[in-house]
Design a protein around this motif. Structure first.
Motif, mmCIF file in Angstrom:
data_model
loop_
_atom_site.group_PDB
_atom_site.id
_atom_site.type_symbol
_atom_site.label_atom_id
_atom_site.label_comp_id
_atom_site.label_asym_id
_atom_site.label_seq_id
_atom_site.Cartn_x
_atom_site.Cartn_y
_atom_site.Cartn_z
ATOM 1 N N HIS A 22 0.808 -1.220 0.000
ATOM 2 C CA HIS A 22 0.000 0.000 0.000
ATOM 3 C C HIS A 22 0.842 1.272 0.000
ATOM 4 C CE1 HIS A 22 -3.042 -2.979 0.905
ATOM 5 N NE2 HIS A 22 -3.968 -2.079 0.641
ATOM 6 N N LYS A 249 -3.425 -0.767 6.034
ATOM 7 C CA LYS A 249 -3.781 -0.547 4.629
ATOM 8 C C LYS A 249 -4.293 0.875 4.405
ATOM 9 C CE LYS A 249 -5.315 -5.239 3.296
ATOM 10 N NZ LYS A 249 -6.510 -5.989 2.824
ATOM 11 N N ASN A 250 -5.280 1.253 5.183
ATOM 12 C CA ASN A 250 -5.961 2.525 4.973
ATOM 13 C C ASN A 250 -5.038 3.714 5.206
ATOM 14 O OD1 ASN A 250 -8.164 4.249 4.456
ATOM 15 N ND2 ASN A 250 -8.741 4.297 6.607
ATOM 16 N N ALA A 253 -1.963 3.869 2.689
ATOM 17 C CA ALA A 253 -2.397 4.298 1.356
ATOM 18 C C ALA A 253 -2.701 5.790 1.334
ATOM 19 C CB ALA A 253 -3.623 3.498 0.923
ATOM 20 N N CYS A 278 1.943 1.803 -6.831
ATOM 21 C CA CYS A 278 0.817 1.106 -6.193
ATOM 22 C C CYS A 278 -0.489 1.462 -6.892
ATOM 23 C CB CYS A 278 0.717 1.491 -4.717
ATOM 24 S SG CYS A 278 2.154 1.052 -3.738
ATOM 25 N N ARG A 279 -1.314 0.444 -7.060
ATOM 26 C CA ARG A 279 -2.680 0.651 -7.532
ATOM 27 C C ARG A 279 -3.626 0.216 -6.421
ATOM 28 N NH1 ARG A 279 -0.618 -1.913 -12.231
ATOM 29 N NH2 ARG A 279 -0.300 -0.480 -13.971
ATOM 30 N N TYR A 280 -4.633 1.032 -6.187
ATOM 31 C CA TYR A 280 -5.553 0.779 -5.078
ATOM 32 C C TYR A 280 -6.937 0.418 -5.596
ATOM 33 C CZ TYR A 280 -1.821 3.251 -2.659
ATOM 34 O OH TYR A 280 -0.601 3.637 -2.187
ATOM 35 N N PRO A 284 -8.821 5.503 0.177
ATOM 36 C CA PRO A 284 -8.509 5.614 1.608
ATOM 37 C C PRO A 284 -9.319 6.729 2.269
ATOM 38 C CG PRO A 284 -6.509 5.527 0.275
ATOM 39 C CD PRO A 284 -7.644 5.718 -0.675
ATOM 40 N N THR A 397 -6.777 -5.124 -1.740
ATOM 41 C CA THR A 397 -7.034 -3.695 -1.915
ATOM 42 C C THR A 397 -5.924 -2.949 -2.632
ATOM 43 O OG1 THR A 397 -6.234 -3.469 0.365
ATOM 44 C CG2 THR A 397 -8.611 -3.442 0.030
ATOM 45 N N ALA A 398 -4.805 -3.603 -2.893
ATOM 46 C CA ALA A 398 -3.718 -2.900 -3.581
ATOM 47 C C ALA A 398 -2.733 -3.904 -4.140
ATOM 48 C CB ALA A 398 -3.001 -1.952 -2.619
#
Length: 617
Positions: A22, A249-250, A253, A278-280, A284, A397-398
């Protein structure tokens, strides 16, 4: 060009990998023992696996060995440090000066915030001892950070940007040990500062009753990162080695996205310290993650909104006000949408936090599992558990990928596939293609699956390349090249570290640093808990080293022991700091805090240092 690092916490291997995926440029993780979060230890094997994953992206791994150490633990500490060096960790965070002589010469050391780093003099001293980086006290303003950077520009400065705040300067809090025999300097903080207190004056007048007077809000500097970078911060640290993977994670990111925006704005000044994009699969939102309300703390000077006296628990995001109660349900004014299972809370008439689960949500009408008896129209509502967000963030998520350009070259013997300095060759007869082959070749070479790489371009040599190569051969060449990249591509992480020998530590030219009057009055503040630390300070010029508080160093003190040094000031919070525009206090000093069990604590307001001290009685 300065390399900027986003540093994320890792409770365990899973959290560490999530942090990297992330957007973290570095992660910090606890060792099996001797980390300042006793409940967040990890095996050396897990740390080794984390290093292997991280180093693919040039992400660094720092390990916390930042408790004070007892004599009987020195041998185990030396062994642990040796194992961590062998696992290719990038640095260890240290509090105990007795550890310095145990550290392998090629393993960099960072001064943990537990070493109480708040002055230019302290940072200079630590630099003289061989520390490569200093984790600054959370209490510092942007001007104080800048002053330290200008005075000691050749040391990296790590600053906290998000997460829980300790009310005392880190490393000099003894309240848990004093009350509960649990040492914060040994990773066993009992969160004394989150308890309810009564506040009285010298005459016994009750000023506040049953409030969380030492409980701070959570730090959030996401909108002032530019100021921190301009001040000289190298590493932006997210607190949370006890937090779960959704938090990691949150928050990681959110800060990574913001940091990328700043770097895009100032490409000539800053760059990320690691590699990969990174791709999410989610957006967030810091309000969705555990928080006690947010504050900039002292970054821009003293402010009145830094503490949360009503509750030490997570309040979450504001979602509206109670509009109408009807039987076993009520409706909410506002634009928020709700889902079955959401956690909602409110402050009742006594300013106490109450919470409940939503059994059913129909538009803006909520049906709790059990209707709260203290809920009233007009009360503000907060959501501290968002089921839709939690379900979304629980999945994948990423992903993080390293951009890869490949070159396919026709050679005399066949073909060569290369990327940078890595290459593979295959001998085979070259056949001119009957129809264009480039599109198929690009498709085959781009099938990189779960590897850390993403093919962004394929070059052909010669420019008019038009040979037929079976897809199976292309796949073999691609696999061989990726294997070489994964086994050889990451530069050895330790190789560029300056060597810091034990002899260097012992011959540091500066004397030990005393921070303020308290260090003279209470010499146990140096946290000397083993013979190595005692010898270290003797070599630094201390004639009579005093043992740490946990080792009985408070025994000679006949008056009340100093338990906390805080920049948070209750006199200021009550509006009675005349230096900062407050009214004259109607209460007679000293003030006292008391717990329900009868324990009392005297407060001292050191206005010359803008500091509040807490003493046992």
């Amino acid at each position: 060009m300065r390399k900027i690092e986003l540093l994320a916490p890792a409770r365990n291997l899973e959290c560490g990998i999530a942090a990297i995926d992330h957007g973290a440029d570095a992660v910090y993780i606890g060792a099996p023992r001797f980390g300042a979060r006793a409940a967040a230890g990890n095996s050396v094997d897990d740390i080794r696996q984390l290093c292997q994953y991280a180093h693919q992206y040039r992400v660094k791994v720092y390990v916390t060995v930042n408790t004070i150490i007892y004599d009987e633990e020195l041998g185990a500490t030396r062994q642990l440090l040796s194992e961590l060096a062998a696992a290719s960790v990038d640095a260890v965070l240290v509090q105990d000066m007795g550890i310095l002589s145990l550290i392998p010469g090629n393993l960099p050391i960072h001064a943990s915030t537990q070493t109480d780093n708040r002055t230019v003099e302290k940072v200079k001293w630590l630099r003289s001892l061989g520390f490569r980086r200093v984790v600054l006290a959370r209490e510092l303003s942007v001007d104080e950070i800048s002053m330290i950077h200008q005075a000691v520009p050749d040391i990296e400065l790590e600053v906290f940007v998000h997460g829980a705040l300790c009310v005392s300067y880190s490393g000099v809090c003894y309240a848990s040990q004093y009350c509960f025999k649990r040492s914060a300097n040994r990773g066993e903080c009992a969160q004394f500062c989150r308890l309810k207190f009564d506040l009285t004056d010298a005459d016994g007048t009750v000023i506040e009753r049953g409030r969380h007077l030492l409980s701070l809000k959570d730090l959030c500097q996401i909108d002032v990162l530019e100021d921190l970078l301009e001040a000289g911060a190298t590493s932006l640290k997210i607190e949370g080695r006890l937090k779960d993977v959704s938090y990691v994670k949150n928050v990681t990111a959110a800060y990574s996205i913001r940091l990328n925006q700043i770097i895009k704005k100032y490409p000539e000044k800053y760059e990320r310290a690691s590699s990969g994009a990174c791709r999410y699969a989610f957006e967030p939102d810091l309000k969705k993650t555990f928080n006690r309300g947010f504050t900039h703390y002292f970054l821009r000077g003293r402010r009145p909104d830094i503490f949360s006296p009503d509750t030490p628990k997570a309040i979450g995001e504001y979602v509206g006000k109670v509009k109408e109660l009807r039987g076993n349900s009520f409706n909410v004014s506002g634009t928020a949408t709700f889902a079955n299972g959401d956690g909602v809370c409110f402050l009742n008439g006594n300013r106490e936090l109450e919470g409940f689960r939503v059994n059913k949500a129909v538009d803006n009408r909520l049906f709790p599992y059990k209707m709260p008896v203290n809920l009233r129209p007009g009360m503000a509502l907060y959501r501290n558990n968002d089921q839709v967000f939690e379900r979304m963030i629980a999945g994948k998520t990423a992903e993080r990928k390293l951009p890869l350009t490949m070159t396919l070259t026709a050679t005399d013997q066949g073909f060569r596939l290369s990327s940078g300095t890595h290459e593979v060759e295959v001998a085979m007869e070259k056949q001119q293609a009957q129809k264009p082959q480039r599109e198929n070749i690009v498709v085959q070479l781009s099938k990189l699956g779960n590897t850390p790489y993403e093919c962004v371009d394929v070059d052909f040599v010669p420019a008019d390349f038009n040979f037929f190569i079976p897809s199976s051969k292309l796949a073999d060449m691609r696999r061989q090249l990726i294997q070489k990249l994964m086994s050889e591509g990451a530069d050895p992480v330790i190789k560029d570290h300056q060597e810091v020998s034990p002899e260097h530590h012992a011959k540091a030219p500066m004397r030990y640093i005393s921070i303020g009057m308290e260090y003279k009055r209470f010499p146990y503040l140096y946290n000397i808990s083993n013979r190595n630390a005692s010898l270290f300070y003797q070599k630094q010029g201390m004639e009579h080293p005093v043992k740490a508080y946990e080792c009985g160093g408070n025994a000679p003190i006949t008056h009340s022991p100093l338990l906390m040094q805080c920049r948070h000031c209750l006199k200021y919070s009550l509006g009675c700091c005349e230096r900062n525009g407050g009214k004259r206090s109607p209460w007679r000093e000293p003030y006292y805090l008391s717990l329900p069990d009868g324990k009392r604590f005297r407060l001292e307001f050191r206005c010359d240092e803008c500091q509040m001290n807490v003493y046992g009685m």
